[in-house]
Write a protein that holds these residues in place. Structure first.
Motif, short mmCIF file in Angstrom:
data_model
loop_
_atom_site.label_atom_id
_atom_site.label_comp_id
_atom_site.label_asym_id
_atom_site.label_seq_id
_atom_site.Cartn_x
_atom_site.Cartn_y
_atom_site.Cartn_z
N GLU A 101 0.83 -1.21 0.00
CA GLU A 101 0.00 0.00 0.00
C GLU A 101 0.86 1.26 0.00
O GLU A 101 0.56 2.22 -0.72
N GLY A 115 -2.94 -2.51 -5.77
CA GLY A 115 -3.91 -1.78 -4.98
C GLY A 115 -4.92 -2.75 -4.39
O GLY A 115 -4.54 -3.78 -3.82
N ASP A 116 -6.21 -2.45 -4.53
CA ASP A 116 -7.25 -3.33 -3.98
C ASP A 116 -7.27 -4.71 -4.63
O ASP A 116 -7.80 -5.66 -4.06
#
Length: 169
Positions: A101, A115-116
């Protein structure tokens, strides 16, 4: 494509190699080429890479060693790129996720995998039959735990390490 990776212990690489033998139609990772990507850094020439690595080392400053754990076998039924399914060793590590992150805040994201969408893993093999992949995913494994004390800058095009950084950085 360059990336920053976790150094994989021999026990994890050996496990991935052993499991790949149970996927005869799949393309297994060759011995010594197993990776655990922390963050992809993009492509480009050597000069561009050198600037990225320098910046990455600045961002990594102060990063402490962190715990990591291989917990089982899973699969991506449909890969973002390349042959499917992708059978992999699942990785749990709050420290790895935190580092990912932080790096995503500083460097461009690769859509669909960061990312996600980031799923920390060590690829066992790509392609082959879904039935063989499904059988392997059913397998229970004893967890493998270690402390990450070194990160590796990796050149995927050449399949080799470029440099390393010890933690704490």
């Amino acid at each position: 494509m360059y990336s920053l990776n976790v150094a994989i212990p021999a026990t994890v690489a050996a496990l991935a190699g052993d499991l790949a033998m149970e996927l005869p139609r799949a393309r297994a990772r060759p011995r010594g080429e197993h990776t655990l990507v922390v963050k992809r850094l993009g492509g480009g020439d050597h000069a561009a890479y050198a600037r990225i690595e320098g910046r990455m080392r600045d961002v990594l400053r102060g990063t402490a060693p962190f715990a990591i754990r291989v917990t089982g076998v899973e699969q991506f039924e449909t890969a973002v790129t390349g042959p499917s399914p992708v059978v992999y060793l699942a990785v749990e590590s709050p420290g790895l996720r935190t580092l990912h992150e932080r790096l995503c805040e500083e460097f461009d994201l690769v859509d669909g995998v960061e990312g996600d969408d980031y799923t920390p893993h060590v690829t066992v093999a790509r392609g082959g039959t879904r039935a063989a992949a499904d059988r392997l995913v059913e397998r229970e494994l004893d967890p493998i735990e270690w402390t990450v004390e070194e990160l590796v800058f990796h050149d995927a095009e050449r399949g080799q390490s470029v440099s390393r950084v010890s933690l704490p950085a």
